[in-house]
Design a protein around this motif. Sequence first.
Motif, PDB file in Angstrom:
ATOM      1  N   PRO A  71      -6.261  -8.339  -5.293  1.00 49.09           N
ATOM      2  CA  PRO A  71      -5.431  -9.047  -6.274  1.00 49.09           C
ATOM      3  C   PRO A  71      -4.684 -10.195  -5.626  1.00 49.09           C
ATOM      4  O   PRO A  71      -4.432 -10.194  -4.414  1.00 49.09           O
ATOM      5  CB  PRO A  71      -4.467  -7.964  -6.761  1.00 49.09           C
ATOM      6  N   ARG A  72      -4.313 -11.139  -6.441  1.00 52.59           N
ATOM      7  CA  ARG A  72      -3.531 -12.287  -5.983  1.00 52.59           C
ATOM      8  C   ARG A  72      -2.264 -12.409  -6.815  1.00 52.59           C
ATOM      9  O   ARG A  72      -1.972 -13.421  -7.429  1.00 52.59           O
ATOM     10  CB  ARG A  72      -4.374 -13.565  -6.035  1.00 52.59           C
ATOM     11  N   ASP A  73      -1.534 -11.306  -6.833  1.00 46.87           N
ATOM     12  CA  ASP A  73      -0.259 -11.240  -7.534  1.00 46.87           C
ATOM     13  C   ASP A  73       0.623 -10.197  -6.849  1.00 46.87           C
ATOM     14  O   ASP A  73       0.295  -9.736  -5.752  1.00 46.87           O
ATOM     15  CB  ASP A  73      -0.459 -10.921  -9.031  1.00 46.87           C
ATOM     16  N   ALA A  74       1.702  -9.811  -7.498  1.00 43.21           N
ATOM     17  CA  ALA A  74       2.659  -8.901  -6.867  1.00 43.21           C
ATOM     18  C   ALA A  74       2.110  -7.496  -6.658  1.00 43.21           C
ATOM     19  O   ALA A  74       2.758  -6.673  -6.002  1.00 43.21           O
ATOM     20  CB  ALA A  74       3.934  -8.833  -7.706  1.00 43.21           C
ATOM     21  N   SER A  75       0.921  -7.198  -7.189  1.00 42.89           N
ATOM     22  CA  SER A  75       0.318  -5.880  -6.967  1.00 42.89           C
ATOM     23  C   SER A  75      -0.429  -5.796  -5.641  1.00 42.89           C
ATOM     24  O   SER A  75      -0.868  -4.707  -5.255  1.00 42.89           O
ATOM     25  CB  SER A  75      -0.640  -5.537  -8.111  1.00 42.89           C
ATOM     26  N   HIS A  76      -0.589  -6.919  -4.940  1.00 40.80           N
ATOM     27  CA  HIS A  76      -1.238  -6.899  -3.625  1.00 40.80           C
ATOM     28  C   HIS A  76      -0.441  -5.998  -2.691  1.00 40.80           C
ATOM     29  O   HIS A  76       0.795  -6.026  -2.665  1.00 40.80           O
ATOM     30  CB  HIS A  76      -1.312  -8.318  -3.072  1.00 40.80           C
ATOM     31  N   LEU A  77      -1.133  -5.176  -1.898  1.00 45.44           N
ATOM     32  CA  LEU A  77      -0.478  -4.213  -1.010  1.00 45.44           C
ATOM     33  C   LEU A  77       0.518  -4.881  -0.079  1.00 45.44           C
ATOM     34  O   LEU A  77       1.599  -4.338   0.179  1.00 45.44           O
ATOM     35  CB  LEU A  77      -1.528  -3.448  -0.203  1.00 45.44           C
ATOM     36  N   LYS A  80       3.685  -5.764  -2.169  1.00 39.52           N
ATOM     37  CA  LYS A  80       4.435  -4.547  -2.501  1.00 39.52           C
ATOM     38  C   LYS A  80       5.174  -4.014  -1.283  1.00 39.52           C
ATOM     39  O   LYS A  80       6.326  -3.569  -1.378  1.00 39.52           O
ATOM     40  CB  LYS A  80       3.488  -3.480  -3.054  1.00 39.52           C
ATOM     41  N   THR A  81       4.519  -4.082  -0.125  1.00 36.85           N
ATOM     42  CA  THR A  81       5.151  -3.591   1.098  1.00 36.85           C
ATOM     43  C   THR A  81       6.291  -4.498   1.534  1.00 36.85           C
ATOM     44  O   THR A  81       7.343  -4.022   1.980  1.00 36.85           O
ATOM     45  CB  THR A  81       4.105  -3.468   2.216  1.00 36.85           C
ATOM     46  N   ASP A  83       8.215  -6.208  -0.424  1.00 36.97           N
ATOM     47  CA  ASP A  83       9.344  -5.935  -1.321  1.00 36.97           C
ATOM     48  C   ASP A  83      10.092  -4.674  -0.892  1.00 36.97           C
ATOM     49  O   ASP A  83      11.332  -4.642  -0.876  1.00 36.97           O
ATOM     50  CB  ASP A  83       8.848  -5.783  -2.756  1.00 36.97           C
ATOM     51  N   SER A 113      -5.835  -0.305   5.381  1.00 38.39           N
ATOM     52  CA  SER A 113      -4.580  -0.218   4.624  1.00 38.39           C
ATOM     53  C   SER A 113      -3.388  -0.070   5.558  1.00 38.39           C
ATOM     54  O   SER A 113      -2.328  -0.666   5.324  1.00 38.39           O
ATOM     55  CB  SER A 113      -4.628   0.941   3.626  1.00 38.39           C
TER      56      SER A 113
END
Length: 327
Positions: A71-77, A80-81, A83, A113
């Motif tokens: 993904p290329r939004d705030a759901s990218h791992l 999220k990390t 944040d 991951s």
Amino acid sequence: MTSPLPHQPLLKTPLSGTAATVRVPGTSANLGPGFDSLGLAVSLYDTLTITTLAGPELEFELSGEGVAELPRDASHLVVKTLDIAWARLGYSRVGVRVTANNVLPHGRGLGSSASAIVAAIMAANALVAPEDQQDKAWVLQLASELEGHPDNVAPAIFGAVAVSWQEGAEFASAKLTPSNVVVPVVAIPDVELKTERARGMLPATVPHADAAANSGRAALLMHALTNDPSLLLAGTRDYLHQDYRAEAMPASAALVELLRGDGHAAFISGAGPTVMVLANGGAEAEIIVGRITNLRNDNENSASNGVSWRVFRLEVDLEGAKVEMHP
């Protein structure tokens, strides 16, 4: 008249226009008998650069393994990390540019991951004020919480061989330096296996005799890695997880059996399906590389039928993740 709301401290924001680049080694967890406790850092590297921006933008420059599916939004791992790490440090994200070069294949048992999580935490930590920065023990704690266990994140952070454990909610790790004659060889198949599926195949309990045998092999492996690599074959024998997961990766299981039958210390890397072999010196490493390479021309062999292998002779990474700042 309503009472005023209690004062809420304002979160700090990282200084805009700065960047942190983190290079993280790939890792192999378990090493045979060390289920969820042993890990090894190897010379395959993912590189992540986090650049702070003045505005609220979220930008991505991704290259390498698996980028088409990311993904290329705030759901990218990574985001999220970031944040979570910044929140722990008392900061909030504004705008960032995520620049990543992924060398580690996803879903193959080489710690992709864990690499992303460690890189994001170390970048977040490097981009806050010096007085708010934390040490690598803090990085280990947060990374282990997010990954669920320390076996991959610990060697990614510290390098070499990591022996990790958990006491209550606290994670810890000890670093061991293997003998300089130990040479990791990896065979990466062109098929993926989700860690969740591999973990779901494990039984809730194992026979006491298997647990006792596994404990002895894990102890032997520590001696083999650091003092007597001639014992690597015996030290990498597993009783807890590989046989239960074999059905999900038949070619990998067949390759492990073939190589161990030849006298080489082969095992499933992490949750698989990559196979790792710990060679006792460069000469054995070359024999292993040749043996796996020759499988490409042997379609009757169960370790090659329907599966293509990428084979790499690697080195043990002794330093772990490194951070470089760019003003």
